[in-house]
Scaffold this motif. Sequence first.
Motif: not given
Length: 84
Positions: A4-30
Amino acid sequence: MAVVKKVNAENGWHYISCTDCHKKAKTIGSTFWCEGCKKGFSSPTISYRLELHVKDESGSTIFVVFDKEAEKIVRIPATQVYTT
């Protein structure tokens, strides 16, 4: 053997995901919305998404490592790494 030569952090290391299927979740207000499950929820999961630049004698490529496999590399749960 590959390295492993590099960990690309430009796109972040994490994402907010669904508690059931773990796919990326959209933020809508709160609240949050999962397109996979077609439902809203108030408390998401924080999941890893690491981009690893890997090289061996034949060339190089990028691997994307998610959740539990990424946690094995980092050795810290994503919820502890995440800061608002």
